[in-house]
Design an enzyme around this catalytic site. Structure first.
Site, short mmCIF file in Angstrom:
data_model
loop_
_atom_site.label_atom_id
_atom_site.label_comp_id
_atom_site.label_asym_id
_atom_site.label_seq_id
_atom_site.Cartn_x
_atom_site.Cartn_y
_atom_site.Cartn_z
N ALA A 55 43.21 33.86 48.08
CA ALA A 55 42.74 32.78 47.19
C ALA A 55 42.28 33.27 45.82
O ALA A 55 41.79 32.47 45.02
CB ALA A 55 41.63 31.96 47.83
N ALA A 56 42.45 34.55 45.51
CA ALA A 56 42.07 35.03 44.18
C ALA A 56 42.87 34.31 43.10
O ALA A 56 42.32 33.90 42.07
CB ALA A 56 42.27 36.54 44.08
N GLY A 57 44.17 34.15 43.33
CA GLY A 57 45.01 33.43 42.37
C GLY A 57 44.64 31.96 42.29
O GLY A 57 44.63 31.37 41.20
N ASP A 58 44.29 31.36 43.43
CA ASP A 58 43.89 29.95 43.43
C ASP A 58 42.58 29.75 42.68
O ASP A 58 42.39 28.75 41.97
CB ASP A 58 43.73 29.44 44.87
CG ASP A 58 45.03 29.49 45.65
OD1 ASP A 58 46.10 29.37 45.02
OD2 ASP A 58 44.98 29.64 46.88
#
Length: 307
Positions: free
Chosen positions: A249-252
């Site tokens: 979820a880093a990109g999210d």
């Protein structure tokens, strides 16, 4: 404040923590198991809403325990869910996430009800697109539905953010309709044929994507930072040095924070730097939505992190 509409996926993440990834044919005893609400669409909506954005979602769930948990989570996070539908033939999407000691992950996704989102569903809820200012999309729903939503959002004059994840080939005819195109290294490589292993590669890939017609391109590079490229403008943004626990979820987190910054009419540099801080916060905690930061987390990261 501008209104954000996220059209995308729901996944229930089944997370396994292990000191090492098992090899083919190997059974390995893990250290921790957790279950979280997730999915790229839902994660991005939560990331924006947790910072104070006005967020709604369109998506599809199964009539099952996981689907009910997602609705309760949207309510808890103050995210409008009038556009979230239930499918009677498919289960809620599930992701199996395995994380090692370095914080690296391997993920298997079974999209389930996400893939039953159809044209009539979007037509039924196109008023939500009309009523929004910023439309955020990813690729965990059918690609033809993504195109339909982009066409409607362009027709209604909305700002469109497209995160082309998971990586797949995209019809270049939609490029000129997308205001902000935000791939990572893997997605940039697939879409440009350009190997992306560092900043210089990212610059080359971003220029190729601009030439395809995208108006603004941001290539996220994980622990190497991010590149922004627009018409006649290019800027590199440094990463933050943190101890990674889970990169899920880093990109999210980056996308949701980016959308929030746009909704507040911030300048691009402030949006990018805040999105990078949010992403850095996310990798320091286990799980997708539990790791998405509130403002206090971002402020603490700003005070303690090293560029």
């Amino acid at each position: 404040m501008k209104k954000i509409l996220v059209i995308g996926s729901f996944m229930t993440d089944l997370v396994f923590k292990t000191s090492k990834m098992p090899s083919k044919g190997e059974t390995y005893i893990g250290e921790q198991y957790e279950k979280y609400t997730g999915g790229k669409g839902a994660n991005q909506a939560v990331a924006a809403s947790r910072l104070g954005a006005d967020v709604s979602m369109i998506g599809k769930l199964g009539y099952d325990e996981f689907g009910r948990e997602h609705i309760e989570k949207l309510k808890e996070e103050n995210i409008g869910h009038g556009g979230v539908l239930f499918d009677s033939t498919a289960r809620t999407g599930v992701g199996n996430v395995t994380i090692d000691d370095a914080g690296d992950n391997k993920i298997i996704v079974v999209p389930g009800a996400n893939l039953t989102l159809n044209e009539s569903d979007i037509e039924q809820h196109k008023q939500l697109i009309k009523d929004s200012d910023i439309v955020v999309l990813q690729l965990e729903i059918p690609i033809d539905i993504v195109y339909q939503c982009i066409d409607l959002a362009e027709e209604y004059g909305k700002t469109i953010i497209l995160n082309p994840a998971p990586a797949q080939i995209i019809d270049e005819q939609i490029a000129k309709k997308v205001d902000y195109f935000i791939p990572n290294e893997v997605e940039s490589c697939l879409l440009t044929g350009q190997k992306v292993e560092g900043v210089d590669d990212a610059r080359t890939a971003a220029q190729i994507l601009l030439n395809q017609g995208y108006q603004n391109v941001i290539v996220t590079l994980g622990d190497k930072g991010a590149i922004y490229t627009g018409e006649g403008v290019e800027e590199y943004f440094d990463p933050l040095e943190v101890k990674a626990v889970d990169s899920t979820a880093a990109g999210d987190s980056f996308i949701g924070t980016f959308a929030y910054g746009l909704s507040m009419d911030w300048n691009l540099a402030d949006i990018m730097e805040t999105a990078i801080r949010a992403s850095a916060c996310t990798v320091t905690k286990l799980g997708a939505q539990p790791s998405l930061p509130a403002w206090t987390d971002i402020e603490n990261m700003k005070a303690t992190a090293k560029f």
